[in-house]
Design a protein around this motif. Structure first.
Motif, PDB file in Angstrom:
ATOM      1  N   SER A 115      40.686  25.886  26.833  1.00  0.00           N
ATOM      2  CA  SER A 115      41.566  25.016  27.614  1.00  0.00           C
ATOM      3  C   SER A 115      41.448  25.271  29.110  1.00  0.00           C
ATOM      4  N   GLY A 116      40.832  26.409  29.475  1.00  0.00           N
ATOM      5  CA  GLY A 116      40.615  26.676  30.889  1.00  0.00           C
ATOM      6  C   GLY A 116      41.281  27.905  31.461  1.00  0.00           C
ATOM      7  N   ALA A 117      41.939  28.723  30.618  1.00  0.00           N
ATOM      8  CA  ALA A 117      42.533  29.967  31.118  1.00  0.00           C
ATOM      9  C   ALA A 117      41.428  30.901  31.608  1.00  0.00           C
ATOM     10  N   LYS A 118      41.687  31.606  32.698  1.00  0.00           N
ATOM     11  CA  LYS A 118      40.708  32.528  33.276  1.00  0.00           C
ATOM     12  C   LYS A 118      40.851  33.945  32.728  1.00  0.00           C
ATOM     13  N   GLY A 119      41.984  34.223  32.071  1.00  0.00           N
ATOM     14  CA  GLY A 119      42.186  35.564  31.558  1.00  0.00           C
ATOM     15  C   GLY A 119      43.061  35.570  30.326  1.00  0.00           C
ATOM     16  N   TYR A 120      42.870  36.583  29.486  1.00  0.00           N
ATOM     17  CA  TYR A 120      43.686  36.760  28.282  1.00  0.00           C
ATOM     18  C   TYR A 120      43.992  38.250  28.194  1.00  0.00           C
ATOM     19  N   VAL A 121      45.242  38.599  28.503  1.00  0.00           N
ATOM     20  CA  VAL A 121      45.653  39.991  28.626  1.00  0.00           C
ATOM     21  C   VAL A 121      46.746  40.287  27.610  1.00  0.00           C
ATOM     22  N   LEU A 122      46.653  41.433  26.967  1.00  0.00           N
ATOM     23  CA  LEU A 122      47.676  41.828  26.002  1.00  0.00           C
ATOM     24  C   LEU A 122      48.823  42.553  26.704  1.00  0.00           C
ATOM     25  N   LYS A 123      50.036  42.358  26.217  1.00  0.00           N
ATOM     26  CA  LYS A 123      51.221  42.882  26.886  1.00  0.00           C
ATOM     27  C   LYS A 123      51.309  44.404  26.909  1.00  0.00           C
ATOM     28  N   GLY A 124      50.519  45.076  26.125  1.00  0.00           N
ATOM     29  CA  GLY A 124      50.548  46.532  26.150  1.00  0.00           C
ATOM     30  C   GLY A 124      49.842  47.134  27.353  1.00  0.00           C
ATOM     31  N   VAL A 125      49.250  46.304  28.193  1.00  0.00           N
ATOM     32  CA  VAL A 125      48.477  46.789  29.340  1.00  0.00           C
ATOM     33  C   VAL A 125      49.404  47.455  30.362  1.00  0.00           C
ATOM     34  N   GLY A 126      48.882  48.456  31.071  1.00  0.00           N
ATOM     35  CA  GLY A 126      49.652  49.120  32.111  1.00  0.00           C
ATOM     36  C   GLY A 126      49.715  48.288  33.377  1.00  0.00           C
ATOM     37  N   SER A 127      50.688  48.575  34.233  1.00  0.00           N
ATOM     38  CA  SER A 127      50.881  47.771  35.434  1.00  0.00           C
ATOM     39  C   SER A 127      49.699  47.860  36.391  1.00  0.00           C
ATOM     40  N   GLN A 128      49.110  49.048  36.542  1.00  0.00           N
ATOM     41  CA  GLN A 128      47.963  49.198  37.448  1.00  0.00           C
ATOM     42  C   GLN A 128      46.754  48.430  36.919  1.00  0.00           C
ATOM     43  N   THR A 129      46.561  48.503  35.606  1.00  0.00           N
ATOM     44  CA  THR A 129      45.452  47.764  35.004  1.00  0.00           C
ATOM     45  C   THR A 129      45.662  46.261  35.162  1.00  0.00           C
ATOM     46  N   LEU A 130      46.890  45.811  34.933  1.00  0.00           N
ATOM     47  CA  LEU A 130      47.186  44.390  35.110  1.00  0.00           C
ATOM     48  C   LEU A 130      46.918  43.964  36.547  1.00  0.00           C
ATOM     49  N   ALA A 131      47.307  44.794  37.490  1.00  0.00           N
ATOM     50  CA  ALA A 131      47.071  44.478  38.902  1.00  0.00           C
ATOM     51  C   ALA A 131      45.576  44.344  39.186  1.00  0.00           C
ATOM     52  N   ASP A 132      44.783  45.256  38.640  1.00  0.00           N
ATOM     53  CA  ASP A 132      43.335  45.198  38.852  1.00  0.00           C
ATOM     54  C   ASP A 132      42.729  43.947  38.219  1.00  0.00           C
ATOM     55  N   ILE A 133      43.228  43.592  37.032  1.00  0.00           N
ATOM     56  CA  ILE A 133      42.740  42.389  36.359  1.00  0.00           C
ATOM     57  C   ILE A 133      43.058  41.158  37.209  1.00  0.00           C
ATOM     58  N   ILE A 134      44.267  41.088  37.716  1.00  0.00           N
ATOM     59  CA  ILE A 134      44.684  39.945  38.534  1.00  0.00           C
ATOM     60  C   ILE A 134      43.833  39.860  39.800  1.00  0.00           C
TER      61      ILE A 134
END
Length: 214
Positions: A98-117
């Motif tokens: 559908s066009g999403a650029k990312g698929y992240v699971l909620k168990g991810v840490g905040s620093q990792t999420l920041a790096d992904i973003i």
């Protein structure tokens, strides 16, 4: 000074939503311009606030997956990242198609999420490594997909530099990425190519180049 990455967080669990917002806004480089809890909120906030990154849950009123094509129809360049507990391959494929650029699971840490973003804001894409491995296994069994075709453009750049002997630190300097972001890319590369270290990845890369030259 680099402009802050603007975010909107759409999730129908207020406590989780507030936690994500607090974690990201406590770091340098992020600003939250909107939050909501439904598909309708996502459509409205995307149109009114134009965030760099729109974080969407799947299980919310109206459905996160259903929101993606509606948002992109109105705002084709909107970068959407699913932040969800769902590990279902069908959900992952539906989001990406559908066009999403990312698929992240909620168990991810905040620093990792920041790096992904940060990576997605810079033009990369991301799928949680455990899910991308499963997808490659499932699609590969049906279509025999070349695993190198599953690499994003940024992952190919990282792999080429790693194969040339550069460390994660030097790859980060060359591509203007955080070292942790480079590590995430390497994890993705290892998973997608089904290798366990940089040497095996480099050998696979050289073999692939040789095949393409023939």
């Amino acid at each position: 000074m680099t402009a802050a990455i603007s975010l909107a967080v759409i999730d129908d669990h207020p406590l989780f939503r507030e936690g994500v917002i607090r974690s990201l806004t406590e770091m340098d480089g992020f600003s939250v311009v909107g939050e909501g809890s439904s598909k309708e909120d996502a459509l409205r906030i995307a149109a009114e606030c134009h965030p760099d990154i729109l974080l969407l849950d799947i299980s919310m009123p109206g459905g996160g997956l259903e929101a993606i094509p509606l948002i992109l129809e109105q705002i084709p360049d909107q970068k959407i990242v699913m932040l969800t507990v769902s590990e279902a391959s069908d959900d992952v494929m539906a989001a990406l198609k559908s066009g999403a650029k990312g698929y992240v699971l909620k168990g991810v840490g905040s620093q990792t999420l920041a790096d992904i973003i940060r990576g997605i804001a810079a033009g990369d894409s991301y799928v949680a490594p455990t899910l991308s491995a499963r997808l490659i296994s499932e699609t590969g069994s049906r279509t025999r997909v070349n695993p190198f075709n599953a690499l994003t453009g940024r992952e190919r750049e990282v792999l080429e530099l790693a194969s040339a002997g550069l460390s994660n630190k030097h790859i980060g300097l060359k591509l203007d990425l955080h070292e942790k972001t480079v590590k995430h890319h390497m994890t993705q590369i290892f998973t997608k190519l089904e290798v366990s270290n940089r040497t095996e990845a480099a050998m696979a890369f050289r073999d692939e180049l040789e095949k393409r030259r023939q």
